[in-house]
Design a protein around this motif. Structure first.
Motif, PDB file in Angstrom:
ATOM      1  N   PRO A 281      66.664  34.918  58.084  1.00  0.00           N
ATOM      2  CA  PRO A 281      65.571  34.681  59.045  1.00  0.00           C
ATOM      3  C   PRO A 281      65.834  34.512  60.453  1.00  0.00           C
ATOM      4  CG  PRO A 281      66.539  32.615  57.920  1.00  0.00           C
ATOM      5  CD  PRO A 281      67.326  33.838  57.143  1.00  0.00           C
ATOM      6  N   GLN A 282      67.214  34.512  60.948  1.00  0.00           N
ATOM      7  CA  GLN A 282      67.589  34.493  62.422  1.00  0.00           C
ATOM      8  C   GLN A 282      67.588  35.980  62.777  1.00  0.00           C
ATOM      9  OE1 GLN A 282      70.983  32.204  63.129  1.00  0.00           O
ATOM     10  NE2 GLN A 282      70.897  32.345  65.396  1.00  0.00           N
ATOM     11  N   TYR A 283      68.263  36.727  62.177  1.00  0.00           N
ATOM     12  CA  TYR A 283      68.507  38.131  62.579  1.00  0.00           C
ATOM     13  C   TYR A 283      67.938  39.211  61.933  1.00  0.00           C
ATOM     14  CZ  TYR A 283      71.791  35.660  65.737  1.00  0.00           C
ATOM     15  OH  TYR A 283      72.631  34.664  66.505  1.00  0.00           O
ATOM     16  N   GLY A 284      67.309  38.811  60.651  1.00  0.00           N
ATOM     17  CA  GLY A 284      66.575  39.817  59.895  1.00  0.00           C
ATOM     18  C   GLY A 284      67.930  40.639  59.275  1.00  0.00           C
ATOM     19  N   GLY A 285      67.299  41.527  58.269  1.00  0.00           N
ATOM     20  CA  GLY A 285      68.305  42.213  57.540  1.00  0.00           C
ATOM     21  C   GLY A 285      68.571  41.140  56.260  1.00  0.00           C
ATOM     22  N   PHE A 286      69.562  41.841  55.643  1.00  0.00           N
ATOM     23  CA  PHE A 286      69.916  40.687  54.528  1.00  0.00           C
ATOM     24  C   PHE A 286      71.488  40.554  54.216  1.00  0.00           C
ATOM     25  CE2 PHE A 286      66.776  44.088  53.410  1.00  0.00           C
ATOM     26  CZ  PHE A 286      65.683  43.399  53.028  1.00  0.00           C
ATOM     27  N   GLY A 287      71.682  39.416  53.849  1.00  0.00           N
ATOM     28  CA  GLY A 287      73.025  38.930  54.009  1.00  0.00           C
ATOM     29  C   GLY A 287      73.545  38.663  55.207  1.00  0.00           C
ATOM     30  N   ARG A 288      74.862  38.405  55.628  1.00  0.00           N
ATOM     31  CA  ARG A 288      75.287  38.005  56.794  1.00  0.00           C
ATOM     32  C   ARG A 288      76.150  39.246  57.478  1.00  0.00           C
ATOM     33  NH1 ARG A 288      75.003  32.720  57.893  1.00  0.00           N
ATOM     34  NH2 ARG A 288      76.799  32.972  59.634  1.00  0.00           N
ATOM     35  N   ALA A 289      77.453  39.634  57.210  1.00  0.00           N
ATOM     36  CA  ALA A 289      77.998  40.649  57.867  1.00  0.00           C
ATOM     37  C   ALA A 289      78.991  41.135  56.909  1.00  0.00           C
ATOM     38  CB  ALA A 289      78.804  40.073  59.092  1.00  0.00           C
ATOM     39  N   PRO A 290      79.398  42.443  56.905  1.00  0.00           N
ATOM     40  CA  PRO A 290      78.602  43.651  57.780  1.00  0.00           C
ATOM     41  C   PRO A 290      77.098  43.678  57.276  1.00  0.00           C
ATOM     42  CG  PRO A 290      80.282  44.731  56.193  1.00  0.00           C
ATOM     43  CD  PRO A 290      80.506  43.134  56.162  1.00  0.00           C
ATOM     44  N   LYS A 291      76.252  44.400  58.126  1.00  0.00           N
ATOM     45  CA  LYS A 291      75.021  44.367  57.797  1.00  0.00           C
ATOM     46  C   LYS A 291      74.482  46.088  57.747  1.00  0.00           C
ATOM     47  CE  LYS A 291      72.433  40.416  58.562  1.00  0.00           C
ATOM     48  NZ  LYS A 291      71.253  39.658  59.714  1.00  0.00           N
ATOM     49  N   PHE A 292      74.030  46.445  56.477  1.00  0.00           N
ATOM     50  CA  PHE A 292      73.337  47.652  56.249  1.00  0.00           C
ATOM     51  C   PHE A 292      71.945  47.746  56.445  1.00  0.00           C
ATOM     52  CE2 PHE A 292      77.810  47.989  54.932  1.00  0.00           C
ATOM     53  CZ  PHE A 292      78.194  49.302  54.858  1.00  0.00           C
ATOM     54  N   PRO A 293      71.401  49.025  56.652  1.00  0.00           N
ATOM     55  CA  PRO A 293      69.883  48.828  56.643  1.00  0.00           C
ATOM     56  C   PRO A 293      69.056  48.495  55.486  1.00  0.00           C
ATOM     57  CG  PRO A 293      70.976  50.888  57.990  1.00  0.00           C
ATOM     58  CD  PRO A 293      71.985  49.995  57.227  1.00  0.00           C
ATOM     59  N   HIS A 294      69.645  48.807  54.332  1.00  0.00           N
ATOM     60  CA  HIS A 294      68.822  48.782  53.177  1.00  0.00           C
ATOM     61  C   HIS A 294      67.517  49.281  53.294  1.00  0.00           C
ATOM     62  CE1 HIS A 294      71.740  45.990  50.801  1.00  0.00           C
ATOM     63  NE2 HIS A 294      72.027  45.626  51.847  1.00  0.00           N
ATOM     64  N   ALA A 295      67.432  50.666  53.548  1.00  0.00           N
ATOM     65  CA  ALA A 295      66.054  51.009  53.899  1.00  0.00           C
ATOM     66  C   ALA A 295      65.176  50.979  52.577  1.00  0.00           C
ATOM     67  CB  ALA A 295      66.377  52.742  54.260  1.00  0.00           C
ATOM     68  N   THR A 296      65.509  51.243  51.144  1.00  0.00           N
ATOM     69  CA  THR A 296      64.636  51.195  50.061  1.00  0.00           C
ATOM     70  C   THR A 296      64.114  49.652  50.066  1.00  0.00           C
ATOM     71  OG1 THR A 296      66.491  50.968  48.746  1.00  0.00           O
ATOM     72  CG2 THR A 296      65.575  53.105  49.043  1.00  0.00           C
ATOM     73  N   ALA A 297      65.056  48.730  50.366  1.00  0.00           N
ATOM     74  CA  ALA A 297      64.521  47.223  50.223  1.00  0.00           C
ATOM     75  C   ALA A 297      63.651  47.073  51.329  1.00  0.00           C
ATOM     76  CB  ALA A 297      65.794  46.381  50.166  1.00  0.00           C
ATOM     77  N   VAL A 298      63.776  47.423  52.611  1.00  0.00           N
ATOM     78  CA  VAL A 298      62.678  47.233  53.618  1.00  0.00           C
ATOM     79  C   VAL A 298      61.395  47.854  53.277  1.00  0.00           C
ATOM     80  CG1 VAL A 298      62.192  47.576  55.960  1.00  0.00           C
ATOM     81  CG2 VAL A 298      64.476  46.989  55.483  1.00  0.00           C
ATOM     82  N   ALA A 299      61.671  48.916  52.534  1.00  0.00           N
ATOM     83  CA  ALA A 299      60.084  49.783  52.311  1.00  0.00           C
ATOM     84  C   ALA A 299      59.448  48.931  51.079  1.00  0.00           C
ATOM     85  CB  ALA A 299      60.493  51.274  51.687  1.00  0.00           C
ATOM     86  N   VAL A 300      60.116  48.026  50.346  1.00  0.00           N
ATOM     87  CA  VAL A 300      59.446  47.474  49.379  1.00  0.00           C
ATOM     88  C   VAL A 300      58.756  46.146  50.155  1.00  0.00           C
ATOM     89  CG1 VAL A 300      59.861  45.963  47.318  1.00  0.00           C
ATOM     90  CG2 VAL A 300      60.859  48.004  47.425  1.00  0.00           C
ATOM     91  N   LEU A 301      59.486  45.561  51.050  1.00  0.00           N
ATOM     92  CA  LEU A 301      58.764  44.420  51.745  1.00  0.00           C
ATOM     93  C   LEU A 301      57.690  45.018  52.584  1.00  0.00           C
ATOM     94  CD1 LEU A 301      62.084  42.630  52.951  1.00  0.00           C
ATOM     95  CD2 LEU A 301      60.685  42.014  51.326  1.00  0.00           C
ATOM     96  N   LEU A 302      57.936  46.107  53.239  1.00  0.00           N
ATOM     97  CA  LEU A 302      56.428  46.500  53.725  1.00  0.00           C
ATOM     98  C   LEU A 302      55.521  46.775  52.936  1.00  0.00           C
ATOM     99  CD1 LEU A 302      57.977  49.355  56.301  1.00  0.00           C
ATOM    100  CD2 LEU A 302      56.802  47.185  57.158  1.00  0.00           C
ATOM    101  N   ARG A 303      55.789  47.485  51.894  1.00  0.00           N
ATOM    102  CA  ARG A 303      54.607  47.568  50.807  1.00  0.00           C
ATOM    103  C   ARG A 303      53.949  46.323  50.018  1.00  0.00           C
ATOM    104  NH1 ARG A 303      54.727  52.356  46.015  1.00  0.00           N
ATOM    105  NH2 ARG A 303      52.722  52.311  45.495  1.00  0.00           N
ATOM    106  N   ALA A 304      54.674  45.563  50.065  1.00  0.00           N
ATOM    107  CA  ALA A 304      54.479  44.186  49.640  1.00  0.00           C
ATOM    108  C   ALA A 304      53.608  43.233  50.356  1.00  0.00           C
ATOM    109  CB  ALA A 304      55.414  43.482  49.057  1.00  0.00           C
TER     110      ALA A 304
END
Length: 881
Positions: A281-304
């Motif tokens: 919730p502070q910096y966006g994305g998933f988990g802490r570090a290292p951070k990957f884009p997780h494009a497919t998961a972001v797409a699901v959040l956008l659609r939902a």
């Protein structure tokens, strides 16, 4: 490396840039193939298998430290058959032996170091090893001696462990270990050299490499693929092949007529709720570090979050509001890092960033944490903003680096991968469609322009990667000091309109892509040549805007550029420099261009110029989708050229694909991803331009794909063809990794082609696969986000829009452009040209021309509209009001 007068080894004859990098090592390297494997069997030697890729920083480090060392090379040559593999060239081998490394407890990653028996069964694995004991890791010579001792003097134990690992691996990579219940004893591996020479533990001891704690650096840490990030990775092998609670709650319902949309909504929201558990919730994305884009998961959040309603830039959308550059408030404000921003930084960086860009958590902006879908949209937009404002994005040339080593997206791992550009562009296009915010359109445009300029081969295809290193240092090409800013800006004047990426034409300046201006389109006049005082202002402005300080945020006092000025700080910044807002924007664009020109005089990172069929398919789809949204015909042309090239150079006479090209087609057969991703690109090309050829090509490839990869008995797709002769097991990858899972992508394109062609086999195969994996996707949506997406399509059904008429007619081109501005994930757009029949085009049946005029039809759930003769009628039929 340079030859330095040495004789090359066998790798000199390989086309892979990664293998050629090792061609002058004193190691007696073999490429994967019969010669090496036969020698291992004949001499009863263990195989040392080393897997990496050209842009892998820690692969370069291990080469310099170990493979270039004559004494270490001599030990390798005396005891092992040494085999080097490019994971991009042979993804099947990488998949099998990464899974083996997980089973053995090493965590996986690159460089991957696996020791095999002559029958190719793994018995010990690790990632990066230093040349001497360091960071709690044993030196590579110690590892070599311990492995040889075990192989020669504890052979029964080695064979027993290798057999157990191979059996668990067969179940795991075949998909059976994930979809079938039941447990198995985890394999035990022979005692290996621990930090103090202690024996290794159980194979299930995650985080160990043969009894050795896995190294922390980047891709060598087992964090090399998104599915293993954020502490939410699915288990692999043995008792861990199913997550706790497997087979519990089923998150979706079968659609029943009009209930399909509601079923899809529930499915997406429940999947998004699980994905949101890993959201930062502070910096966006998933988990802490290292951070990957997780494009497919972001797409699901956008659609939902956005739903499947029609949202168009500049329109009312779903009530999310129009977030212009001036209207985002603190959503793009930098903030001091609350903790150690470099906590996840790779070993040896010596850096601790003092500040980092940090978008607010939109979910906390008065929306509340309740179950409403808006919070998922906010999470997705927060993540997209944070990635584009931080160091993950290249603020001078455009494009994204591979991943961030810190939680705040400030310090990247600097390699640039084609597949990241290809997957992130559609996300930013969707965010633009949903919100109307030009910021997102600008990021997409700058990324595409970067790919056209720096990742496009003369033949028309797209190359694979740009390295992280130059001049032997990671990130050296990209980082800046205040002195370097002064040299670049005080010694230069603003130049004329910058050249376009494809030739000499002016490119539209999209300052919004880097947050430099409010307007996402239109040429920006360059600043006048500045006297010394003005140049000094430019230096101060550049340092403030990009966060460049004497202390730096990276190694040796250098700074990774990021957006350091919040929107609400812009007026005060302009006043402090004696500039009006328009002059500030002109200065910033001039600064960006001049810094980019100065950077291009540095030693550039190496390029892996392989052209991979599948990755090109993803990039073709991104360019094709962007062309009408951003009203840029050049993007459609880039997609068309790449498609023409791949189909011409990487397709055999029998219709099957080859995987890779470098100067010539390499004799590696195409994998499932090559077919599925290329079909995605071809379908997107048809939707963008209307040429029927791309539907024909997609249909042909789909038939070959089923014949080559579909397994009727299991209801799954294999990832590799039989002719690849993948050892131990023919892999099935159900989880999204750096790219979407091949089986999910295959099911998605088959489901669309089933509607287009009416081929019941396509529908049956896609449906059977989804039935098989649905429960697992419900349990692990972050790891299987592409599967979640495809199942949502099945539940909701497609909105079929058929345009009838000449594809090049201005009216139809305008309709396609306007349709592309809608956020409608289930849109299935086809164009029926004059005289086209309906054989294998079920989607065109009954959708005929009307009096020679362009006409449109909209169909849902087997019900079609009357012919629609103008845009307003089409807009109303789609529910856009």
């Amino acid at each position: 490396m340079a030859s330095s007068g040495r004789r090359p080894n066998r790798l000199i004859h390989q086309a892979s840039p990664y293998l050629q990098q090792h061609a002058y090592n004193p190691v007696d390297w073999y490429p994967w193939g019969p010669e090496a494997l036969e020698r291992a069997r004949r001499e009863d030697r263990p195989i040392l298998l080393s897997i990496g890729y050209a842009a892998c920083h820690w692969c370069h480090v291990m080469e310099r430290e170990c493979f270039e060392d004559p004494a270490i090379a001599a030990r390798m040559n005396a005891g092992f058959v040494n085999v080097k593999v490019d994971r991009e060239e042979r993804p099947d081998l990488d998949q099998v032996y990464q899974t083996a490394a997980q089973i053995l407890g090493s965590g996986g990653g690159w460089p991957l170091t696996v020791f095999l028996t002559p029958d190719l069964k793994p018995f010990f694995a690790g990632t990066y090893f230093p040349p001497e004991d360091r960071h709690g890791l044993p030196g590579f010579p110690k590892v070599l001696e311990a492995v040889l001792d075990a192989y020669r003097h504890r052979r029964d134990e080695v064979e027993r462990v290798a057999g157990q690992v191979a059996e668990v691996l067969r179940r795991s990579v075949s998909g059976a270990g994930l979809l079938d219940r039941g447990t198995a004893e985890p394999a035990r591996r022979p005692g290996g050299p621990g930090p103090e020479g202690t024996a290794a533990g159980d194979a299930g001891d995650a985080g160990e490499a043969g009894g050795v704690p896995a190294p922390g650096p980047g891709e060598a840490s087992g964090q090399g693929e998104e599915a293993w990030e954020a502490g939410v990775a699915p288990g692999r092998g043995g008792a861990g092949t199913r997550a706790p609670g497997a087979g519990g709650v089923a998150l979706g319902l079968a659609p029943e007529g009009a209930a399909g949309r509601e079923a899809a909504r529930r499915w997406l929201e429940q999947a998004a709720a699980r994905i949101a558990r890993s959201y930062d919730p502070q910096y966006g994305g998933f988990g802490r570090a290292p951070k990957f884009p997780h494009a497919t998961a972001v797409a699901v959040l956008l659609r939902a979050g956005a739903g499947s309603g029609l949202n168009q830039p500049g329109g009312s959308g779903t009530g999310t509001g129009r977030h212009t550059e001036e209207g985002t408030g603190d959503s793009r404000a930098p903030a001091a890092e609350a903790g150690a921003a470099g906590a996840g930084r790779e070993a040896g960086s010596g850096a601790s960033p003092a500040a980092a860009p940090a978008a607010r958590d939109p979910a906390g902006g008065g929306q509340g944490p309740g179950p409403g879908s808006r919070r998922y949209l906010d999470m997705a937009l927060h993540t997209l903003q944070a990635m584009a404002l931080g160091g993950l994005f290249d603020h001078l040339a455009g494009g994204f680096h591979r991943y961030a080593t810190d939680r705040a997206w400030l310090i990247p791992h600097f390699e640039k991968m084609l597949y990241d550009q290809a997957q992130l562009v559609p996300l930013y296009l969707d965010a633009y469609r949903i919100t109307g915010d030009p910021f997102y359109a600008g990021v997409a445009r700058r990324t595409l322009d970067f790919v056209r300029e720096e990742m496009t081969a003369p033949e028309g295809g797209f190359i694979s990667t740009l390295d992280a290193d130059s001049d032997g240092r990671e990130g050296a090409y990209y980082v800046w000091t205040p002195a370097q800013l002064r040299e670049a800006l005080e010694g230069s004047a603003a130049s004329g309109t910058r050249r376009g990426p494809a030739g000499g034409e002016p490119a539209r300046s999209t300052l919004a892509a880097t947050g430099l201006a409010n307007s996402p389109t239109g040429p920006v006049e360059p600043a006048e040549a500045a006297p010394a005082a003005a140049a000094s202002v430019d230096v101060a402005l550049a340092a403030r805007w990009f966060g460049v300080t004497e202390e730096g945020n990276f190694e040796d006092g250098t700074t990774v550029l990021y957006r350091a000025v919040a929107d609400e700080e812009r007026p005060a910044l302009a006043r402090s420099l004696g500039l009006d807002p328009a002059e500030l924007d002109r200065r910033l664009e001039s600064i960006r261009r001049r810094l980019l020109e100065a950077r291009r005089r540095r030693t550039p990172p190496a390029r892996d110029d392989k052209i991979l069929a599948g990755w090109n398919g993803l990039m073709i789809a991104a360019f094709a989708q962007a062309a009408p949204v951003l009203d840029e015909p050049g993007y459609a042309e880039a997609a068309r050229r790449a498609a023409e090239f791949v189909l011409g150079a990487l397709r055999r006479p029998d219709g099957r694909l080859l995987h890779a090209y470098r100067g010539r087609a390499l004799e590696v057969p195409g994998f499932l991803q090559d077919y599925a991703f290329l079909i995605e690109g071809l379908l997107a090309l048809h939707a963008a331009g209307g040429a029927p050829r791309w539907l024909d090509e997609a249909d042909r490839l789909a038939g070959v794909m089923i014949e080559t990869f579909w397994d009727e008995d299991s209801g799954l797709f294999y990832d590799a063809p039989l002719e690849a002769e993948t050892p131990l097991a023919r892999p099935v990858e159900l989880f999204d990794q750096a790219v979407p899972a091949g089986p999910a992508a295959a099911a998605g394109v088959l489901a669309r082609l089933a509607v287009i062609t009416g081929d019941e086999r396509y529908r049956r195969v896609a449906g059977r696969f989804l039935d098989r994996v649905r429960a697992l996707a419900a349990e692990q949506p972050l790891a299987m986000a592409r599967t979640v997406w495809v199942e949502a399509d099945r539940l909701e059904g497609y909105t079929e829009v058929t345009l009838v008429g000449d594809p090049d007619a201005p009216v139809l081109a305008e309709w396609r452009r306007r349709l592309a501005g809608f956020y409608l994930p289930g849109l299935l757009l086809t164009v029926r040209p004059p005289g086209a029949g309906t054989e294998r085009r079920a989607v065109w049946q009954g959708r005929d021309p009307v009096g020679g005029r362009p006409v449109a039809y909209v169909c849902r759930n087997f019900t079609c509209s009357l012919p629609l003769l103008d845009w307003e009628g089409l807009r109303r039929e789609l529910g856009a009001g």
